[in-house]
Design an enzyme around this catalytic site. Sequence first.
Site, PDB file in Angstrom:
ATOM      1  N   HIS A 211      -3.503   6.935   1.900  1.00 45.72           N
ATOM      2  CA  HIS A 211      -3.877   5.551   1.387  1.00 45.72           C
ATOM      3  C   HIS A 211      -5.366   5.068   1.942  1.00 45.72           C
ATOM      4  O   HIS A 211      -5.522   5.520   2.979  1.00 45.72           O
ATOM      5  CB  HIS A 211      -2.918   4.677   1.597  1.00 45.72           C
ATOM      6  CG  HIS A 211      -3.187   3.264   1.630  1.00 45.72           C
ATOM      7  ND1 HIS A 211      -3.561   2.692   0.389  1.00 45.72           N
ATOM      8  CD2 HIS A 211      -3.270   2.130   2.387  1.00 45.72           C
ATOM      9  CE1 HIS A 211      -4.012   1.266   0.564  1.00 45.72           C
ATOM     10  NE2 HIS A 211      -3.888   1.031   1.744  1.00 45.72           N
TER      11      HIS A 211
ATOM     12  N   ASN B 193     -10.146  -0.901  -1.155  1.00 48.83           N
ATOM     13  CA  ASN B 193      -8.396  -0.665  -0.914  1.00 48.83           C
ATOM     14  C   ASN B 193      -7.866  -1.158  -2.223  1.00 48.83           C
ATOM     15  O   ASN B 193      -7.933  -2.511  -2.240  1.00 48.83           O
ATOM     16  CB  ASN B 193      -7.935  -1.521   0.297  1.00 48.83           C
ATOM     17  CG  ASN B 193      -6.502  -1.289   0.493  1.00 48.83           C
ATOM     18  OD1 ASN B 193      -5.934  -0.762  -0.482  1.00 48.83           O
ATOM     19  ND2 ASN B 193      -6.037  -1.643   1.613  1.00 48.83           N
TER      20      ASN B 193
ATOM     21  N   CYS C  18       0.876  -1.170  -0.115  1.00 51.92           N
ATOM     22  CA  CYS C  18      -0.226   0.066  -0.153  1.00 51.92           C
ATOM     23  C   CYS C  18       0.748   1.077  -0.025  1.00 51.92           C
ATOM     24  O   CYS C  18       0.273   2.339  -0.246  1.00 51.92           O
ATOM     25  CB  CYS C  18      -0.837  -0.143   1.171  1.00 51.92           C
ATOM     26  SG  CYS C  18      -2.017  -1.520   1.018  1.00 51.92           S
TER      27      CYS C  18
END
Length: 338
Positions: A255, A285, A113
């Site tokens: 993020h 995500n 990420c």
Amino acid sequence: MPHAKISALGCYVPSGVMTNQDLERIVDTSHDWIVERTGIEQRHIAPKDVATSDMAVEAARIVLEQRGIPANTVDAVLVCTVTPDMLFPATACLVQNRIGARGAWGFDLIAACSGFVFGLTTAAHFIMGGTHKRVLVIGADTMSRILNYKDRATCVLFGDAAGAVLVEATDDPAEAGFLGHLNEIDGSGGDFLRMPAGGSRMPASHDTIDQDMHSVHQEGQQVFKYAVRKMYEVSRDLLAKHNLTINDIAMLIPHQANRRIITAAADRLGIPPEKVLININRYGNTTGATIPLATRDAWTQGKIRKGDIVLFAAVGAGFTVGANLWRWQMDSPNGPPV
Ligand code: UT7
């Protein structure tokens, strides 16, 4: 010394949507639980015949078209991903070939990420070192390919997408984009979020498949606590390093792993909600792609304008932690495809 700026941005999101109601039919979960615990309402899922390089190529083509430059003027292609088409050749090579970036070099960057933030940092330093004029940074992940849709604790969290930017050299100090970074890796947290098999430690076998070792395994609460703390700390420390405060920042673009992680970190930073970009409700995500997708939203919605300072922050598997400060140097979009 040349300066580095972001001069184009493009994203690709597959059209297929998986809603929380769709997931209710697959695993023991509920729309209410997912929204309350994560903020996610839907995610986009790539069709079976679409791999990470396909989405990365689409995002890269938008960037090139927007900037109006041929692909063979790109010096390097960085693909930030944990879902490459295959272990090798690198997805960067597949993308370079498909877009026609002849003469470029590049590589895949595995930082989960935090991948896109690490990619931005790397590209900025390539530019500032004077050896590169144009670096394509792509964050792309087809997370749906490494999810176990029987594990409700992970399968509801992720989606598929790609986003790309062109990081470009400029000699004009007024055009300088990259202001600084603070990145870390902390392998002591490696066991908390990983895909155990498929590498040299545990190559693919009937056993690894039977034991579901080729999908995302996560200790959610451990990752959650670490992510809140580190997203806060790295943002605070980077601002302090540059003698900046939250008041100097137009937007925190974090993020998108969990709405609660973002709001908890933002609260600790003391940054007002209107200065925090959250779009996890629409995409889930998407790992390497969350920051370019969120930046696109901030840009196209007029939340960041030329001259604004933007703070990117991410925490991911590894653990990896990254924060970047950039002065946004693109005009507001008026028509170009983004
Ligand atoms: O981007 C990479 C980094 N990743 C992250 O940042 C993710 C970080 N972690 C998280 O976002 C959260 O920990 C999760 C969203 C993964 C989980 O939320 P949580 O509030 O930490 O839930 P939990 O793991 O403590 O589980 C609470 C309960 C459990 O049930 P019991 O044991 O209390 O009966 C789980 O089994 O919620 C249950 N649960 C679910 N229930 C309905 C877990 N997943 C689900 C689900 N639907 N999808």
